[in-house]
Scaffold this active site. Structure first.
Site, PDB file in Angstrom:
ATOM      1  N   LYS A 260       0.692  -1.221   0.218  1.00 11.80           N
ATOM      2  CA  LYS A 260      -0.087  -0.067  -0.033  1.00 11.80           C
ATOM      3  C   LYS A 260       0.761   1.530  -0.224  1.00 11.80           C
ATOM      4  O   LYS A 260       1.681   1.264   0.838  1.00 11.80           O
ATOM      5  CB  LYS A 260      -0.669   0.308   1.191  1.00 11.80           C
ATOM      6  N   GLY A 312       7.164   5.194   7.309  1.00 10.58           N
ATOM      7  CA  GLY A 312       6.620   6.381   7.216  1.00 10.58           C
ATOM      8  C   GLY A 312       6.933   6.950   9.196  1.00 10.58           C
ATOM      9  O   GLY A 312       7.938   6.659   9.591  1.00 10.58           O
ATOM     10  N   VAL A 314       6.614   8.599  12.772  1.00 12.27           N
ATOM     11  CA  VAL A 314       6.514   6.943  14.393  1.00 12.27           C
ATOM     12  C   VAL A 314       5.164   7.366  14.914  1.00 12.27           C
ATOM     13  O   VAL A 314       4.889   6.103  15.125  1.00 12.27           O
ATOM     14  CB  VAL A 314       7.273   8.073  15.475  1.00 12.27           C
ATOM     15  N   PRO A 315       4.790   8.179  15.188  1.00 14.23           N
ATOM     16  CA  PRO A 315       3.121   7.852  15.086  1.00 14.23           C
ATOM     17  C   PRO A 315       2.685   6.881  14.714  1.00 14.23           C
ATOM     18  O   PRO A 315       2.266   5.932  15.740  1.00 14.23           O
ATOM     19  CB  PRO A 315       2.411   9.177  15.317  1.00 14.23           C
ATOM     20  N   THR A 316       2.391   6.764  13.770  1.00 16.24           N
ATOM     21  CA  THR A 316       1.952   5.491  12.830  1.00 16.24           C
ATOM     22  C   THR A 316       2.425   4.400  13.315  1.00 16.24           C
ATOM     23  O   THR A 316       1.512   3.194  13.299  1.00 16.24           O
ATOM     24  CB  THR A 316       1.445   5.858  11.520  1.00 16.24           C
ATOM     25  N   GLU A 334      10.719   1.023   9.245  1.00 19.77           N
ATOM     26  CA  GLU A 334      11.467   2.758   9.190  1.00 19.77           C
ATOM     27  C   GLU A 334      10.434   3.702   9.477  1.00 19.77           C
ATOM     28  O   GLU A 334       9.705   4.848   8.472  1.00 19.77           O
ATOM     29  CB  GLU A 334      11.666   2.320   7.862  1.00 19.77           C
ATOM     30  N   CYS A 368      13.696  11.268   5.639  1.00 20.53           N
ATOM     31  CA  CYS A 368      14.014  10.351   7.169  1.00 20.53           C
ATOM     32  C   CYS A 368      14.736  10.525   7.403  1.00 20.53           C
ATOM     33  O   CYS A 368      15.428  10.971   8.900  1.00 20.53           O
ATOM     34  CB  CYS A 368      13.363   9.405   6.725  1.00 20.53           C
ATOM     35  N   GLU A 471      11.520  16.429  13.915  1.00 23.77           N
ATOM     36  CA  GLU A 471      11.577  15.858  12.279  1.00 23.77           C
ATOM     37  C   GLU A 471      10.994  17.123  11.905  1.00 23.77           C
ATOM     38  O   GLU A 471       9.551  17.523  11.530  1.00 23.77           O
ATOM     39  CB  GLU A 471      11.231  15.292  12.647  1.00 23.77           C
ATOM     40  N   GLU A 548      16.483  -2.806   6.713  1.00 26.61           N
ATOM     41  CA  GLU A 548      16.303  -2.627   4.858  1.00 26.61           C
ATOM     42  C   GLU A 548      17.163  -2.489   4.276  1.00 26.61           C
ATOM     43  O   GLU A 548      18.747  -2.030   4.781  1.00 26.61           O
ATOM     44  CB  GLU A 548      15.257  -2.079   4.494  1.00 26.61           C
TER      45      GLU A 548
END
Ligand SMILES: NC(=O)C1=CN([C@@H]2O[C@H](COP(=O)(O)OP(=O)(O)OC[C@H]3O[C@@H](n4cnc5c(N)ncnc54)[C@H](O)[C@@H]3O)[C@@H](O)[C@H]2O)C=CC1
Ligand SMILES: C[N+](C)(C)CCCC(=O)O
Length: 574
Positions: A260, A312, A314-316, A334, A368, A471, A548
């Site tokens: 996704k 994505g 940090v909160p997600t 990540e 990032c 960030e 990764e």
């Protein structure tokens, strides 16, 4: 002609594989082989003549010699898709080997071209039924793919890498149109993408377990097995590359994937899905579902999903981990960063300045692992700052499809406003804007509604300012003076994040000492933001875990089975 393998898989896979194998292993004609197909002539056909069926092969070879020139034409056409002209009408979900409209789902969301603010397409967010169909399609393909040998999978991945190379210009152009980054950078992203596929194709054939001797002739062995259907959830800053960083190791290990992308950048990953199919993966091995948080949640909660790899915020990331915990699913996260870049006074100044620009302004600063906290030894603070500001002011902003543009548009209006908000707050907290930070309005009328800003260098910063702690994910560099190595390391580590870090110095002992002390997963010495796919990439602390790229990623897309073999009799304690 090219029966190089067992034929237990379905005909379309067998056909594709033998095509791949055939093109990957050109045969040199010898005196006793047919010049067309390379088959041993058995004396029926004299060596100077061509086996009749092989004439077809030769015709095909000539045709494929002609095909590259077709691709050049196609690439030129792609390049002519100028900023402000492209609209996409094809379905953006991909399931069972074809583009499809989702079976169910929420409302359509508009997708923008950041350079112009135009809507290029609408994305239909997939619902629970569509997510389930994609997972079921992946399950079917997994049964075939996981039974193939590493070498067989390798050939398909190599073919996919080749097709990406061939279509590089077209993919990079789409990426630029949908993301806003310069075409110059998008091309590099696509190069890194096919290199990633090549790298894991190379590893696929060498995945193996161990053999361990046990007493009395008994033994054990381990098998490295795939996990099953893996989910990839991507961010919008490197849409195609993120999909490759996840799918290449996943597929090399024998998994299937449902991916996704971010709803802001839904376009290029569907191209990747088509390329995998063209390369010969079983239908359904790589599927794309479009949508935002709701679609992501259906994926994470799906009982048939074995693993989630997320890139994505940090909160997600926290939410993903919670959802994964409910199903005991392994995760790779990540996440974001606020990485330090430490410039010592004994550095090669020009390299350090170049490094600081590389660490801050790629992809409009939406990276990032950017080194946004630039610690500069006080002795060279003035000269370094002056040079960085001079070079930053020279960065060419504008139409991202133009060859000499080096900074395009930020992803969307909301994000641009957010970045502007950080700069405003930085000023209120006492930082000094040394250059940029304001909106940029290009002269070209078609770019007037694009999301541009001038890259910004902030001076007079302190560690407690929001611009230094949070960030920003935009082109904003904070410069922070320091006096000693110990102080620099301590301040560099005083953050919740731990994705990356860098050091510029000519003193090799100091360089290694400092990176050893940095609490970050990806460290650079005398450079920044390179992406060799051979090197593992990932974070410490709130920047996530799992890796990764590199060999390390294999660990995160496979599991180990141990088999204990008894060669004697069973001695029961009962
Ligand atoms: N460490 C790394 O490799 C990278 C990290 N990032 C980080 O990503 C952030 C920017 O990307 P965004 O797309 O704005 O991040 P985001 O966290 O908002 O979204 C990332 C992805 O997660 C999906 N998503 C959102 N909520 C979800 C939920 N509840 N369940 C499942 N999926 C959900 C989104 O649709 C998107 O596909 C920055 O913080 C950046 O640092 C970005 C690129 C690389
Ligand atoms: C390619 N690189 C190193 C500039 C960035 C990769 C991480 C990301 O997706 O932000």
């Amino acid at each position: 002609h090219t029966v190089l393998r067992n034929t237990s898989e379905p005909p379309e896979v067998a056909r594709a594989l033998s095509r791949v194998a055939g093109s990957a292993t050109p045969r040199r004609p010898s005196r006793r082989t047919c010049r067309g197909c390379g088959l041993f002539s058995r004396g029926v056909f004299p060596a100077h003549r061509i086996h009749p069926t092989a004439q077809l092969m030769l015709a095909r070879t000539r045709l494929s010699a002609f095909i590259p020139s077709l691709f050049v034409i196609r690439s030129r056409l792609a390049m002519s898709s100028a900023t402000g002209t492209v609209t996409i009408h094809q379905p953006l979900n991909y399931r069972a080997g074809a583009r499809v409209h989702p079976a169910d789902g929420g409302p359509a969301e508009e997708v923008y071209e950041p350079a112009t603010g135009r809507v290029i397409c609408k994305v239909l967010c997939s619902g629970e039924k569509e997510v389930d169909l994609a997972v079921q399609s992946a399950k079917v393909a997994f049964k075939i793919w996981s039974q193939m040998s590493g070498m067989e999978r390798s050939r398909v991945l190599l073919e996919a890498a080749r097709i990406i190379r061939e279509q590089k210009e077209e993919i990079a152009t789409m990426e630029t149109i949908n993301n806003g980054k310069s075409i110059f950078e998008a091309r590099v992203d696509i190069d890194i993408s096919w290199q990633c596929l090549e790298y894991y194709a190379g590893l696929a054939g060498s995945l193996a377990g161990e053999h361990i001797q046990l007493p009395g002739g008994s033994f054990g062995y381990t098998r490295r097995e795939p996990l099953g259907v893996c989910v990839g959830i991507g961010a919008w800053n490197y849409p195609f590359q993120i999909a490759c960083w996840k799918s290449a190791p996943a597929l090399a290990c024998g998994n299937a994937m449902v991916f996704k992308p971010s709803p802001f950048t839904p376009v290029s990953v569907v191209k990747l899905a088509e390329i995998f199919t063209e390369a010969g993966v079983p239908k359904g091995l790589f599927n794309v579902v479009q949508g935002g948080a709701a679609t992501g949640q259906f994926l994470c909660h799906h009982p048939d999903v074995a693993k989630i790899s997320f890139t994505g915020s940090v909160p997600t990331g926290m939410k993903i981990m919670e959802m994964a915990a409910k199903g005991i699913k392994p995760v790779t996260l990540e996440l974001g960063g606020k990485s330090p870049l430490i410039i010592f006074s004994d550095c090669a100044l020009e390299n350090a300045v170049n490094g600081a620009l590389m660490a801050n302004f790629l992809t409009q600063g939406e990276v990032c692992c950017n080194g946004t906290r630039v610690f500069v030894e006080r002795k060279i603070l003035d000269v370094f700052t002056k040079e960085v500001v001079k070079r930053t002011q020279k960065i060419k902003i504008g139409d991202p499809l133009l060859e000499d543009t080096r900074m395009g548009a930020l992803i969307n209006r909301a994000h641009l406003d957010r970045v502007q908000g950080f700069i405003k707050q930085a000023k209120e907290q006492g930082a000094e804007v040394l250059c940029g930070g304001d909106l940029y309005v290009p002269d070209d009328p078609k770019l007037k509604n694009g999301y541009y800003m001038r890259p910004c260098v902030l001076g007079n910063c302190t560690d407690d300012m929001t611009c230094v702690k949070e960030e920003i994910f935009g082109p904003v560099m904070s410069i922070l003076p320091f006096d000693t190595e110990e102080e620099a390391v301590e301040r560099a580590n005083a953050t919740k994040f731990g994705l990356a870090g860098g050091v510029f110095t000519r003193d090799i002992q100091k360089a290694h000492r400092v990176v050893a002390a940095l609490k970050a997963g990806m460290c650079f010495i005398n450079n920044y933001n390179l992406s060799p796919v051979e090197l593992p990439f990932g974070g410490y602390k709130a920047s996530g875990f799992g890796r990764e790229n590199g060999r390390a990623a294999i660990e995160y897309y496979s599991q180990l089975k141990t088999v204990c073999v008894e060669m004697g009799d069973v001695e029961s304690v009962f």
